[in-house]
Each structure stands twice: as structure tokens, then as C-alpha cells.
Write a protein that holds these residues in place. Structure first.
Motif, PDB file in Angstrom:
ATOM      1  N   SER A  53       0.816  -1.215   0.000  1.00 16.43           N
ATOM      2  CA  SER A  53       0.000   0.000   0.000  1.00 16.43           C
ATOM      3  C   SER A  53       0.854   1.271   0.000  1.00 16.43           C
ATOM      4  CB  SER A  53      -0.961   0.009   1.182  1.00 16.43           C
ATOM      5  OG  SER A  53      -0.242  -0.014   2.401  1.00 16.43           O
ATOM      6  N   ALA A  54       2.001   1.237   0.695  1.00 13.49           N
ATOM      7  CA  ALA A  54       2.875   2.426   0.712  1.00 13.49           C
ATOM      8  C   ALA A  54       3.399   2.729  -0.695  1.00 13.49           C
ATOM      9  CB  ALA A  54       4.036   2.231   1.679  1.00 13.49           C
ATOM     10  N   ALA A  55       3.706   1.686  -1.448  1.00 20.22           N
ATOM     11  CA  ALA A  55       4.182   1.876  -2.824  1.00 20.22           C
ATOM     12  C   ALA A  55       3.075   2.454  -3.702  1.00 20.22           C
ATOM     13  CB  ALA A  55       4.680   0.554  -3.399  1.00 20.22           C
ATOM     14  N   GLN A  56       1.864   1.985  -3.510  1.00 20.66           N
ATOM     15  CA  GLN A  56       0.724   2.497  -4.288  1.00 20.66           C
ATOM     16  C   GLN A  56       0.501   3.973  -4.002  1.00 20.66           C
ATOM     17  OE1 GLN A  56      -0.986   1.001  -6.690  1.00 20.66           O
ATOM     18  NE2 GLN A  56      -2.225   2.817  -7.005  1.00 20.66           N
ATOM     19  N   VAL A  57       0.543   4.334  -2.720  1.00 26.14           N
ATOM     20  CA  VAL A  57       0.365   5.740  -2.334  1.00 26.14           C
ATOM     21  C   VAL A  57       1.477   6.597  -2.929  1.00 26.14           C
ATOM     22  CG1 VAL A  57       0.422   7.334  -0.366  1.00 26.14           C
ATOM     23  CG2 VAL A  57      -0.935   5.240  -0.239  1.00 26.14           C
ATOM     24  N   GLU A  58       2.703   6.099  -2.883  1.00 20.25           N
ATOM     25  CA  GLU A  58       3.836   6.862  -3.418  1.00 20.25           C
ATOM     26  C   GLU A  58       3.716   7.036  -4.924  1.00 20.25           C
ATOM     27  OE1 GLU A  58       7.002   9.290  -3.169  1.00 20.25           O
ATOM     28  OE2 GLU A  58       5.965   8.399  -1.475  1.00 20.25           O
ATOM     29  N   ALA A  59       3.290   6.006  -5.625  1.00 20.38           N
ATOM     30  CA  ALA A  59       3.121   6.104  -7.077  1.00 20.38           C
ATOM     31  C   ALA A  59       2.073   7.155  -7.426  1.00 20.38           C
ATOM     32  CB  ALA A  59       2.736   4.747  -7.663  1.00 20.38           C
ATOM     33  N   GLN A  60       0.971   7.151  -6.703  1.00 18.96           N
ATOM     34  CA  GLN A  60      -0.069   8.151  -6.963  1.00 18.96           C
ATOM     35  C   GLN A  60       0.429   9.554  -6.617  1.00 18.96           C
ATOM     36  OE1 GLN A  60      -3.250   6.467  -4.635  1.00 18.96           O
ATOM     37  NE2 GLN A  60      -4.072   5.358  -6.393  1.00 18.96           N
ATOM     38  N   ARG A  61       1.141   9.675  -5.496  1.00 16.84           N
ATOM     39  CA  ARG A  61       1.681  10.976  -5.100  1.00 16.84           C
ATOM     40  C   ARG A  61       2.651  11.498  -6.147  1.00 16.84           C
ATOM     41  NH1 ARG A  61       3.302  12.951   0.453  1.00 16.84           N
ATOM     42  NH2 ARG A  61       2.417  10.961   1.085  1.00 16.84           N
ATOM     43  N   MET A  62       3.486  10.608  -6.655  1.00 17.48           N
ATOM     44  CA  MET A  62       4.492  10.998  -7.630  1.00 17.48           C
ATOM     45  C   MET A  62       3.844  11.587  -8.892  1.00 17.48           C
ATOM     46  SD  MET A  62       7.432   8.506  -9.223  1.00 17.48           S
ATOM     47  CE  MET A  62       6.234   7.305  -9.751  1.00 17.48           C
ATOM     48  N   VAL A  63       2.842  10.922  -9.397  1.00 19.31           N
ATOM     49  CA  VAL A  63       2.174  11.391 -10.616  1.00 19.31           C
ATOM     50  C   VAL A  63       1.456  12.713 -10.353  1.00 19.31           C
ATOM     51  CG1 VAL A  63       0.354  10.863 -12.282  1.00 19.31           C
ATOM     52  CG2 VAL A  63       1.976   9.087 -11.598  1.00 19.31           C
ATOM     53  N   THR A  64       0.746  12.782  -9.241  1.00 23.22           N
ATOM     54  CA  THR A  64       0.020  14.010  -8.906  1.00 23.22           C
ATOM     55  C   THR A  64       0.971  15.181  -8.731  1.00 23.22           C
ATOM     56  OG1 THR A  64      -1.702  12.713  -7.832  1.00 23.22           O
ATOM     57  CG2 THR A  64      -1.587  15.044  -7.251  1.00 23.22           C
ATOM     58  N   GLU A  65       2.072  14.957  -8.006  1.00 16.16           N
ATOM     59  CA  GLU A  65       3.049  16.034  -7.784  1.00 16.16           C
ATOM     60  C   GLU A  65       3.608  16.553  -9.098  1.00 16.16           C
ATOM     61  OE1 GLU A  65       6.056  14.402  -5.269  1.00 16.16           O
ATOM     62  OE2 GLU A  65       4.981  14.904  -3.431  1.00 16.16           O
ATOM     63  N   LYS A  66       3.889  15.644 -10.018  1.00 17.26           N
ATOM     64  CA  LYS A  66       4.477  16.070 -11.298  1.00 17.26           C
ATOM     65  C   LYS A  66       3.496  16.934 -12.094  1.00 17.26           C
ATOM     66  CE  LYS A  66       7.728  12.249 -11.841  1.00 17.26           C
ATOM     67  NZ  LYS A  66       8.557  12.826 -10.851  1.00 17.26           N
ATOM     68  N   MET A  67       2.231  16.553 -12.083  1.00 14.01           N
ATOM     69  CA  MET A  67       1.231  17.340 -12.815  1.00 14.01           C
ATOM     70  C   MET A  67       1.066  18.726 -12.179  1.00 14.01           C
ATOM     71  SD  MET A  67      -1.539  14.345 -13.855  1.00 14.01           S
ATOM     72  CE  MET A  67      -2.680  14.960 -12.712  1.00 14.01           C
ATOM     73  N   VAL A  68       1.003  18.777 -10.864  1.00 11.99           N
ATOM     74  CA  VAL A  68       0.853  20.063 -10.170  1.00 11.99           C
ATOM     75  C   VAL A  68       2.086  20.931 -10.393  1.00 11.99           C
ATOM     76  CG1 VAL A  68       0.676  21.149  -7.887  1.00 11.99           C
ATOM     77  CG2 VAL A  68      -0.771  19.190  -8.459  1.00 11.99           C
ATOM     78  N   ALA A  69       3.267  20.346 -10.281  1.00 14.15           N
ATOM     79  CA  ALA A  69       4.501  21.113 -10.447  1.00 14.15           C
ATOM     80  C   ALA A  69       4.621  21.680 -11.869  1.00 14.15           C
ATOM     81  CB  ALA A  69       5.709  20.244 -10.126  1.00 14.15           C
ATOM     82  N   ALA A  70       4.238  20.900 -12.860  1.00 16.75           N
ATOM     83  CA  ALA A  70       4.286  21.388 -14.239  1.00 16.75           C
ATOM     84  C   ALA A  70       3.310  22.552 -14.430  1.00 16.75           C
ATOM     85  CB  ALA A  70       3.970  20.263 -15.218  1.00 16.75           C
ATOM     86  N   GLY A  71       2.136  22.436 -13.846  1.00 17.98           N
ATOM     87  CA  GLY A  71       1.168  23.528 -13.927  1.00 17.98           C
ATOM     88  C   GLY A  71       1.671  24.786 -13.247  1.00 17.98           C
ATOM     89  N   GLU A  72       2.285  24.624 -12.084  1.00 16.58           N
ATOM     90  CA  GLU A  72       2.838  25.779 -11.369  1.00 16.58           C
ATOM     91  C   GLU A  72       3.951  26.440 -12.174  1.00 16.58           C
ATOM     92  OE1 GLU A  72       4.038  24.259  -7.584  1.00 16.58           O
ATOM     93  OE2 GLU A  72       1.993  24.220  -6.801  1.00 16.58           O
ATOM     94  N   ALA A  73       4.805  25.624 -12.792  1.00 14.47           N
ATOM     95  CA  ALA A  73       5.892  26.168 -13.598  1.00 14.47           C
ATOM     96  C   ALA A  73       5.343  26.942 -14.801  1.00 14.47           C
ATOM     97  CB  ALA A  73       6.816  25.047 -14.063  1.00 14.47           C
TER      98      ALA A  73
END
Length: 87
Positions: A35-55
Motif C-alpha cells: 500500500s505504501a508503494a501504491q500511495v507513493e506512485a499516486q503521489r508521484m504522478v500528482t506532484e508532477k502534474m501540479v509542479a508542471a502547472g505551477e511552472a
């Protein structure tokens, strides 16, 4: 006159090194599965999308490449701190 370009180059280089550290920690976590890996995978994708939008928003509002790099470095360092605590 040369100093801002030097700083941007150094910051971009540091971003590359710091990102590789986070990638390594994330791969180690993902390889364990669960479950920790699943949460991290989802966090990773979400963070990248948000960071690209912010940039993109920063650049569209008159920001600089140095500002974008600084923003990414803050996020990467925060991830490195968070992931290193899990060990």
C-alpha cells in the motif's frame, strides 16, 4: 553579468543530482510493493502534474527560468527529506 547564468547552471545541475536521489529512493520503495508503494506512485504522478502547472503559470505570469528551477528544487528537497525518514 555572467553570475546569473552561472547560478542558473549550478542550480539546474543540483536539481539533476537531487532528483536522482529522490528517484532512487522512490524506486526502492516501489520495488517493495504494498500500500505504501501504491500511495507513493499516486503521489508521484500528482506532484508532477501540479509542479508542471505551477511552472507554466509562473512563466506565463512573467517568472524566470531561475524561479522555475528554484521551485522544483524546493519540491525535490522536500521529497528527499520525506522519503529518507521512511528508512
Amino acid at each position: 553579468m555572467f553570475a546569473p547564468w552561472w547560478k542558473l547552471g549550478m542550480d539546474a545541475t543540483m536539481l539533476a543530482f537531487e532528483s536522482q536521489q529522490v528517484i532512487g529512493m522512490r524506486l526502492a520503495m516501489l520495488s517493495l510493493g504494498g500500500s505504501a508503494a501504491q500511495v507513493e506512485a499516486q503521489r508521484m504522478v500528482t506532484e508532477k502534474m501540479v509542479a508542471a502547472g505551477e511552472a507554466a503559470l509562473l512563466m506565463a505570469s512573467g517568472g524566470t527560468a531561475a524561479g522555475v528551477v528554484a521551485g522544483y528544487r524546493r519540491k525535490v528537497r522536500a521529497n528527499a527529506r520525506r522519503l529518507s525518514k521512511r528508512r
